[in-house]
Design an enzyme around this catalytic site. Sequence first.
Site, short mmCIF file in Angstrom:
data_model
loop_
_atom_site.label_atom_id
_atom_site.label_comp_id
_atom_site.label_asym_id
_atom_site.label_seq_id
_atom_site.Cartn_x
_atom_site.Cartn_y
_atom_site.Cartn_z
N ASP A 187 35.90 6.92 18.03
CA ASP A 187 34.77 7.46 17.88
C ASP A 187 34.84 8.41 17.33
OD1 ASP A 187 32.89 7.09 20.07
OD2 ASP A 187 34.42 7.90 21.25
N CYS B 22 44.86 9.38 20.77
CA CYS B 22 45.00 8.77 21.87
C CYS B 22 43.74 7.28 21.31
CB CYS B 22 44.10 9.26 23.76
SG CYS B 22 42.96 9.96 22.92
C1 PEP Z 1 38.76 7.51 21.19
O1 PEP Z 1 36.75 7.59 21.62
O2 PEP Z 1 39.52 7.25 20.34
C2 PEP Z 1 39.07 7.58 22.83
C3 PEP Z 1 40.25 7.48 23.01
O3 PEP Z 1 37.71 7.09 23.84
P1 PEP Z 1 36.98 6.21 24.37
O4 PEP Z 1 37.11 5.52 23.77
O5 PEP Z 1 37.73 6.40 25.71
O6 PEP Z 1 35.52 6.68 23.85
MG MG Z 2 35.80 8.85 22.27
#
Ligand code: PEP
Ligand code: MG
Length: 579
Positions: free
Chosen positions: A463, A510
Amino acid sequence: MAVWLAGIGVSRGVAIGRVQRILGGDGDIPEYLLGQEEVEPEIERFTAAQKLARDQLREVRKQIPRGLPGEIAAFIDTHLLMLDDRSLKDAVIAIIRQTRINAEVALLRQRDQLIQVFEQMEDPYLRTRKDDVSHVADRILRILIKSEKGMLPKAGATREPQVIVADDLAPADVILMAQQHVVAFITEYGGPLSHTAILARSIGLPGIVGLHGARRLLQEDELLIVDGEPGHALASPDAGALKFYRAKQDQQAATRKALGKLKDKAAVSRDGQKITLLANIELPEDAKHAAKMGAEGVGLYRTEFLYMNREGLPGEEEQYEAYSRVVSSVKGPITIRTLDLGADKQVDSGRAHHGPTPNNPALGLRAIRLCLREPELFRSQVRALLRASAHGNVKIMLPMISSLQEFKQARALMDSARAELVREKKKVGENVEIGAMIEVPAAAISAPILARHAKFFSIGTNDLIQYTLAIDRVDDEVNYLYDPLHPAVLQLIRQTIQAGDHARIPVAMCGEMAGDPRYTRLLLGLGLTEFSMHPAGVLEVKRLIIESDIGQLRTRVAEILDDTDGSRLREDLEALTHA
Ligand code: PEP
Ligand code: MG
């Protein structure tokens, strides 16, 4: 004749199977008028399709894997009832008779009519039932246009490996595919950072997205080779190509085996720095897989998948059981993220938004915003999480935080849920740390402020890149702009790590960047010490860490980023990643 196709590879691995096209979208529906003598046979065709849909659903119901929540069976029962409901069946037959239109169009008209009725209902729960109407009608529709194959198990059918070719797939479809005989998938739309793609990587299902026209170019049942990493597909391969790709499959298996030897080795760099490698998990059963792949714990448990492929929302008890199961099966620490619904993670119950679809769902009521708007939804999850935290080393992480106020508001709700549980004499974990995901530029820029309140950060690059560079992560048209090496992105990551170091709170990453071996050295050079990724990526990243001198990388990365000229930035970073 063999045909080469290229799209965007989203999940590595070579798979060989037969094409199963999933037609869908109203654009695929033929429309024609019937002659008088064709009307009755058309009604029979519709009734047969409706009956087949019922048989398939009954078959699916019998085959529900153990361990899935009981509501899944109830959900299928509701669809079975709707299939036989007169407001659907009789009305479609009447439309065919009265207008002499083909069954597909008659069904679409009745579906839209029913949806309208549901949409006008005051009761938000009843309004969500319109999704069921769509699902049931789409099932019959697929049979009518003879595309309903593949996604569902067929009783007694020989289970040849299948490659699903669809216009687009939802994350929930990937979960279903993983339980069927599907070895790979291709979609015409979608980007590599969509949750569908992330889920596919996490369960090791090779996939290609953004392959426009795939359903037109590929024939049903055609033999197809999918090479997920470069995003190539080869249809009707000759013997030579088959031999080449089978050898590639063997070679990949050998590489996996060699990396497997690193499983119990510590992730310590050449200059003696210990790095923590964690897994991202989506489904409760992924926790075991993560440990097998050498992860020391879980850095991101995406709880929203518990809310998918089902009717209604899970209650506190069900969540408590699911979270406790995961927490008890993870040996190390586990960071659980509170609900991140909305944008490309919608749920069947339609809870993520009640009104018309927003124009910019990624900028809308998603994640922590939705939870703060619907405190009851948040409260039941938080209570379940706090209770599950009594069984292990749990941290709770809030997604899409964009201001300190939001963080504090969420924490206050969590504090009150804790106090409530204590009053009720329920067991809760002590010292459950609450952290913030840094995935909105505003959060990265104000990281020094957030760091005084959050107990840890986790950088969500998927994001963060989307919002920093203003590109929709699921839109394949702008996908070429999605760039983890963009200087703005790197500055935000750097600032976040520095803010965390300064406030002495741990900073993890992450997002998918953490699991991409092309960026491992760069991230080590930026000072990242906790990486959380899809389990299949852990060992390769570990190998790179073991081979790196982090002290040298830190000096080199600082030199590159501080060079204000910037014209060589990409080249220098790429040289670093290939070093
Ligand atoms: C991200 O945005 O990097 C993240 C780990 O969350 P998601 O991919 O679930 O939006
Ligand atoms: Mg995210």
